[in-house]
Design a protein around this motif. Structure first.
Motif, PDB file in Angstrom:
ATOM      1  N   ASP A 277       0.818  -1.207   0.000  1.00  0.00           N
ATOM      2  CA  ASP A 277       0.000   0.000   0.000  1.00  0.00           C
ATOM      3  C   ASP A 277       0.853   1.260   0.000  1.00  0.00           C
ATOM      4  O   ASP A 277       0.569   2.219  -0.728  1.00  0.00           O
ATOM      5  CB  ASP A 277      -0.925   0.011   1.221  1.00  0.00           C
ATOM      6  N   GLN A 278       1.908   1.275   0.808  1.00  0.00           N
ATOM      7  CA  GLN A 278       2.718   2.485   0.900  1.00  0.00           C
ATOM      8  C   GLN A 278       3.389   2.822  -0.428  1.00  0.00           C
ATOM      9  O   GLN A 278       3.427   3.988  -0.843  1.00  0.00           O
ATOM     10  CB  GLN A 278       3.772   2.326   2.004  1.00  0.00           C
ATOM     11  N   GLU A 279       3.899   1.807  -1.102  1.00  0.00           N
ATOM     12  CA  GLU A 279       4.528   2.029  -2.399  1.00  0.00           C
ATOM     13  C   GLU A 279       3.523   2.547  -3.427  1.00  0.00           C
ATOM     14  O   GLU A 279       3.793   3.508  -4.160  1.00  0.00           O
ATOM     15  CB  GLU A 279       5.147   0.715  -2.887  1.00  0.00           C
ATOM     16  N   ILE A 280       2.341   1.911  -3.478  1.00  0.00           N
ATOM     17  CA  ILE A 280       1.331   2.309  -4.449  1.00  0.00           C
ATOM     18  C   ILE A 280       0.809   3.706  -4.139  1.00  0.00           C
ATOM     19  O   ILE A 280       0.632   4.540  -5.039  1.00  0.00           O
ATOM     20  CB  ILE A 280       0.194   1.277  -4.459  1.00  0.00           C
ATOM     21  N   TYR A 281       0.573   3.992  -2.866  1.00  0.00           N
ATOM     22  CA  TYR A 281       0.086   5.318  -2.492  1.00  0.00           C
ATOM     23  C   TYR A 281       1.142   6.385  -2.758  1.00  0.00           C
ATOM     24  O   TYR A 281       0.817   7.498  -3.165  1.00  0.00           O
ATOM     25  CB  TYR A 281      -0.314   5.332  -1.025  1.00  0.00           C
ATOM     26  N   ARG A 282       2.393   6.050  -2.523  1.00  0.00           N
ATOM     27  CA  ARG A 282       3.468   7.010  -2.784  1.00  0.00           C
ATOM     28  C   ARG A 282       3.491   7.396  -4.262  1.00  0.00           C
ATOM     29  O   ARG A 282       3.635   8.577  -4.613  1.00  0.00           O
ATOM     30  CB  ARG A 282       4.813   6.406  -2.370  1.00  0.00           C
ATOM     31  N   GLU A 283       3.328   6.420  -5.134  1.00  0.00           N
ATOM     32  CA  GLU A 283       3.297   6.692  -6.570  1.00  0.00           C
ATOM     33  C   GLU A 283       2.093   7.559  -6.934  1.00  0.00           C
ATOM     34  O   GLU A 283       2.205   8.481  -7.749  1.00  0.00           O
ATOM     35  CB  GLU A 283       3.247   5.371  -7.346  1.00  0.00           C
ATOM     36  N   PHE A 284       0.950   7.268  -6.328  1.00  0.00           N
ATOM     37  CA  PHE A 284      -0.255   8.044  -6.640  1.00  0.00           C
ATOM     38  C   PHE A 284      -0.114   9.485  -6.151  1.00  0.00           C
ATOM     39  O   PHE A 284      -0.529  10.419  -6.854  1.00  0.00           O
ATOM     40  CB  PHE A 284      -1.473   7.385  -5.990  1.00  0.00           C
ATOM     41  N   VAL A 285       0.459   9.657  -4.969  1.00  0.00           N
ATOM     42  CA  VAL A 285       0.670  11.006  -4.442  1.00  0.00           C
ATOM     43  C   VAL A 285       1.565  11.805  -5.380  1.00  0.00           C
ATOM     44  O   VAL A 285       1.310  12.982  -5.668  1.00  0.00           O
ATOM     45  CB  VAL A 285       1.274  10.950  -3.035  1.00  0.00           C
ATOM     46  N   ALA A 286       2.623  11.163  -5.882  1.00  0.00           N
ATOM     47  CA  ALA A 286       3.551  11.854  -6.783  1.00  0.00           C
ATOM     48  C   ALA A 286       2.878  12.237  -8.097  1.00  0.00           C
ATOM     49  O   ALA A 286       3.146  13.303  -8.653  1.00  0.00           O
ATOM     50  CB  ALA A 286       4.770  10.976  -7.042  1.00  0.00           C
ATOM     51  N   ALA A 287       1.995  11.357  -8.590  1.00  0.00           N
ATOM     52  CA  ALA A 287       1.352  11.608  -9.883  1.00  0.00           C
ATOM     53  C   ALA A 287       0.129  12.508  -9.769  1.00  0.00           C
ATOM     54  O   ALA A 287      -0.208  13.227 -10.717  1.00  0.00           O
ATOM     55  CB  ALA A 287       0.959  10.283 -10.533  1.00  0.00           C
ATOM     56  N   HIS A 288      -0.561  12.481  -8.606  1.00  0.00           N
ATOM     57  CA  HIS A 288      -1.812  13.234  -8.450  1.00  0.00           C
ATOM     58  C   HIS A 288      -1.821  13.962  -7.108  1.00  0.00           C
ATOM     59  O   HIS A 288      -2.711  13.714  -6.270  1.00  0.00           O
ATOM     60  CB  HIS A 288      -3.017  12.290  -8.544  1.00  0.00           C
ATOM     61  N   PRO A 289      -0.885  14.855  -6.859  1.00  0.00           N
ATOM     62  CA  PRO A 289      -0.818  15.512  -5.542  1.00  0.00           C
ATOM     63  C   PRO A 289      -2.077  16.294  -5.199  1.00  0.00           C
ATOM     64  O   PRO A 289      -2.444  16.401  -4.015  1.00  0.00           O
ATOM     65  CB  PRO A 289       0.406  16.431  -5.668  1.00  0.00           C
ATOM     66  N   ASP A 290      -2.765  16.838  -6.187  1.00  0.00           N
ATOM     67  CA  ASP A 290      -3.967  17.631  -5.915  1.00  0.00           C
ATOM     68  C   ASP A 290      -5.175  16.775  -5.575  1.00  0.00           C
ATOM     69  O   ASP A 290      -6.212  17.299  -5.160  1.00  0.00           O
ATOM     70  CB  ASP A 290      -4.292  18.511  -7.121  1.00  0.00           C
ATOM     71  N   ASN A 291      -5.059  15.466  -5.777  1.00  0.00           N
ATOM     72  CA  ASN A 291      -6.172  14.566  -5.479  1.00  0.00           C
ATOM     73  C   ASN A 291      -6.000  13.829  -4.159  1.00  0.00           C
ATOM     74  O   ASN A 291      -6.748  12.889  -3.882  1.00  0.00           O
ATOM     75  CB  ASN A 291      -6.340  13.538  -6.606  1.00  0.00           C
TER      76      ASN A 291
END
Length: 346
Positions: A277-291
């Motif tokens: 989860d942490q790895e996947i969420y980290r990638e999502f945060v980097a790609a979609h910080p405004d979301n």
């Protein structure tokens, strides 16, 4: 090229494992239909926004139900997997006074977006086909004014499963009585407090689990008083080009899809440190910080981490800087509530 109906020649580029699976299913289906088995529509909770609805269901062959209606039975996990898909059948979808048709894939699964105008909140769509009982599929329509939502993992986040350890996962999935499954302490109260603090906030439950267990998971969430919300699961088994689907890619693709479908919603991502989860969420945060409103990680104890097949992560693991002060970690729902309230997410 359109899908190949059961019993006809397979698509030439279909993976060998999928061709074998289709052949076995075709043989078994003919025999089961001769013994009286019929098609059943299994409705899953969908969601949508202004002018559209995502509808999900599965069409399966099942034994005629002769059990007394309303009788409560203990359910072993393996029963969820003793099903056979009805491949490439057509299901009629009625919603908002409009009729659509959708065709099931080789797993009997339908996942489609249809045009519909439904009011915000909970509604339903009607699913039917000639040789099956019609069913109502619940759908959650997001108000366009909503700006906060929750995306939650399931395994070891809301339900104790120790999923990555194969033998224990198999026991929990195929053998354990569903009423014996344990909830993670405090998580249901946490989610209820969050949706109370953010009226209209949706909760999506994202997991690498198979659609076969969706009814079991729905009953589990209801029994332990988790807020109702769509399950976003995947399907096990061969695909057109590989032996098995990728659970990680399923999560990545689903997160990206929700960000695109609801660009104005900022999500609280909830998971645990026992899987990826942490790895996947980290990638999502980097790609979609405004979301992203924040990330809440349920921290496993050293014993739980070992059972889950991972090493305990130090409490000072450098994840806080990924989203400022909004990357939070605690061992249970009560601890996460305190941190979320302190971070201004309540």
């Amino acid at each position: 090229m359109p899908p190949t109906p059961a019993g006809q020649l397979a698509i030439p580029n279909l993976h060998r494992a999928a061709r074998i699976e289709d052949a076995v299913h075709a043989l078994v289906e003919r025999r089961l239909r001769r013994t009286g088995w019929r098609t059943n529509i299994i409705a899953y909770t969908g969601y949508g926004g202004p002018g559209w609805v995502r509808v999900m269901c599965r069409v399966l062959l099942g034994r005629p139900d002769t059990r007394q209606r309303g009788r409560l039975e203990k359910v072993r996990g393996w029963r969820s997997f003793t099903t056979l898909p009805a491949k490439h059948v057509t299901v009629t979808i009625e919603t908002g006074g409009v009729v659509h048709e959708a065709r099931a894939d080789r797993s009997g699964f339908i996942d489609t977006v249809v045009e519909a105008t439904l009011p915000p909140g909970w509604g339903s769509v009607r699913l039917s086909m000639p040789d099956a009982e019609p069913v109502e599929a619940p759908v959650r329509i997001l108000d366009p004014e909503v700006r906060f939502g929750i995306i939650s993992d399931i395994d070891d986040t809301v339900m104790v499963t120790a999923l990555p350890r194969p033998l224990l996962a198999a026991w929990n999935t195929f053998v354990l009585d569903e009423h014996a499954r344990a909830a993670v302490p405090g998580m249901a109260v946490l989610y209820e407090r969050l949706v109370t603090a953010h009226p209209g906030a949706p909760v999506f439950y994202l997991s690498t689990g198979a659609w076969n267990v969706a009814p079991t998971l729905t009953r589990f969430l209801s029994r332990h008083l988790y807020p109702a919300g769509p399950l976003l699961l995947t399907d096990w088994g061969p695909t057109q080009d590989r032996w098995f689907r990728s659970g990680r890619e399923h999560k990545r693709a689903t997160l990206a899809r929700l960000a695109k479908e609801f660009p104005d919603v900022r999500w609280l991502l909830v998971g645990d440190d026992g899987q990826h989860d942490q790895e996947i969420y980290r990638e999502f945060v980097a790609a979609h910080p405004d979301n992203v409103a924040g990330v809440a990680i349920r921290r496993l104890s050293p014993a739980q981490a070992v059972l889950a097949g991972s090493l305990p992560i130090p409490h000072d693991h450098p994840t806080e800087g990924l989203v400022g002060q909004k990357w939070l970690s605690a061992p249970d729902g009560a601890g996460l509530w305190t941190l979320l309230r302190g971070a201004g997410l309540v």
